[in-house]
Write an enzyme that holds these catalytic residues in place. Structure first.
Site, PDB file in Angstrom:
ATOM      1  N   GLU A 127     -15.105  55.494 -66.093  1.00  0.00           N
ATOM      2  CA  GLU A 127     -13.851  55.903 -65.391  1.00  0.00           C
ATOM      3  C   GLU A 127     -13.498  54.556 -64.596  1.00  0.00           C
ATOM      4  OE1 GLU A 127     -13.959  59.235 -62.722  1.00  0.00           O
ATOM      5  OE2 GLU A 127     -11.968  59.863 -63.499  1.00  0.00           O
ATOM      6  N   ALA A 165      -5.125  59.521 -64.584  1.00  0.00           N
ATOM      7  CA  ALA A 165      -5.475  61.144 -64.389  1.00  0.00           C
ATOM      8  C   ALA A 165      -4.809  61.888 -63.339  1.00  0.00           C
ATOM      9  CB  ALA A 165      -6.811  61.517 -64.511  1.00  0.00           C
TER      10      ALA A 165
HETATM   11 ZN   LIG Z   1     -10.963  60.203 -65.289  1.00  0.00          ZN
END
Ligand SMILES: [Zn+2]
Length: 341
Positions: free
Chosen positions: A284, A72
């Site tokens: 994550e 990201a």
């Molecule tokens: Zn993320």
């Protein structure tokens, strides 16, 4: 039996040639030259990059699969122009597809979108469609702030975003609200910017009436919903002050939080405040916080431990680990059913 599905994984360990190409792309853009051809990356390089990292950690922690998207912080939609973003996005999504093809039982794809500041989101629709219909991806990451920390885009409830939402509804895919790297020195990317953007998106949903126009649209707000669960009373109170309906019907039929909260008290609060149907397991990993917590001796981002230690019934834990993800990502559910799972 419960399948443990991590809804939030990024390819943060992509082979060096991938990132090196990105660097050449930036140089070429600055010099007004065409991009170099994308380099050849072998299957072995890809295997090496995930087996020592995501795959190892998944196995060690006992998770089964990850909804996997490009790194990201490297989306960096503010860099270059629309052509730069389009080419980088295609390269990143194609690389995810290769990981999925090598480990189809463990990884399933979610795409990044080729956004650029000021460029209509309609220009991102074709890549979403390609990733879903051709590559078999089940969701996407939407950056609410392509400027990289200056919040120049309209709120997510603005009609300018509607072309993407219309395609998401048509394809029946959800999106994770996910900013990228910060080019604003006031915002540390993962410590300040991510959490601020998550919280901001939720407030935008309260202020707007987006889900009246799109009753089946689904957003995952990652990182445990930012500051929202901790400040739940504030948001309920603001909805009331703004003469909006209660949050249960106004926002929470369409918005989900993941469990990327890196300590037990935070996870406990999340489960106490937010309905279990709105919480998806996520870590994550390998991502924002990679170290080991000296207070527990375990990785901060080993969020499965916190979910297992939380005061949940077996049915509730099943919802968080598997059931909710299959409901929010119907294309994931269909693929699993196709495999007899
Ligand atoms: Zn993320």
């Amino acid at each position: 039996m419960t399948l443990i599905i991590d809804c939030h994984g990024h390819y943060t360990t992509a082979p060096p040639a991938h990132d090196a190409w990105r660097s050449t792309q930036r140089v070429a853009f600055d010099a007004g030259l065409p991009f170099l051809p994308y380099p050849a990356i072998s299957d072995d390089e890809i295997r090496e990059s995930v087996e020592a990292n995501q795959l190892r950690l998944l196995r060690e922690r006992g998770a089964d699969m990850t909804i996997f998207s490009p790194r990201a912080s490297a989306m960096a939609h503010h860099i270059g122009d629309e052509a730069v973003s389009q080419a980088w996005t295609i390269a990143c999504n194609d690389l995810i597809k290769r990981v999925v093809d090598l480990y189809p039982e463990t990884f399933i794809g979610a795409c990044m979108l080729p956004q650029s500041p000021g460029v209509p989101i309609a220009h991102s629709v074709a890549e979403l469609e390609r990733c879903v219909t051709e590559l078999g991806f089940v969701g996407c990451n939407l950056n609410p702030d392509p400027s990289g920390g200056h919040f120049t885009a309209p709120p997510l409830t603005d009609k300018s975003w509607y072309p993407l939402y219309e395609k998401m509804v048509e394809l029946d895919v959800p999106t994770m609200v996910h900013v990228s790297g910060s080019c604003n020195p006031a915002f540390h990317a993962t410590g300040a910017y991510y959490i601020a953007a998550d919280t901001t998106a939720f407030m935008q949903f309260i202020q707007g009436d987006l889900f009246r126009d799109f009753p089946t649209l689904r957003f995952i707000i990652p990182h445990g919903g930012g500051a929202v669960p901790y400040h739940w009373g504030r948001y309920r109170g603001l909805a009331d002050m703004l003469q909006q309906p209660p949050l249960g019907g106004h926002v929470m039929k369409n918005v989900y939080f993941d469990t990327c909260v890196y300590h037990q008290p935070g996870i406990d609060l999340l489960f106490e405040v937010i309905d279990i149907e709105n919480i998806l397991f996520g870590s994550e990993m390998v991502g924002a916080v990679r170290g080991i917590d000296p207070m527990t001796g375990h990785y901060f981002d080993d969020t499965k431990r916190y979910v297992e230690a939380a005061d949940l019934t077996p049915e509730q834990r099943h919802s968080v680990f598997e059931g909710n993800a299959r409901r929010v990502y119907p294309r994931l559910d269909a693929q699993l059913k196709g495999r007899g799972i």
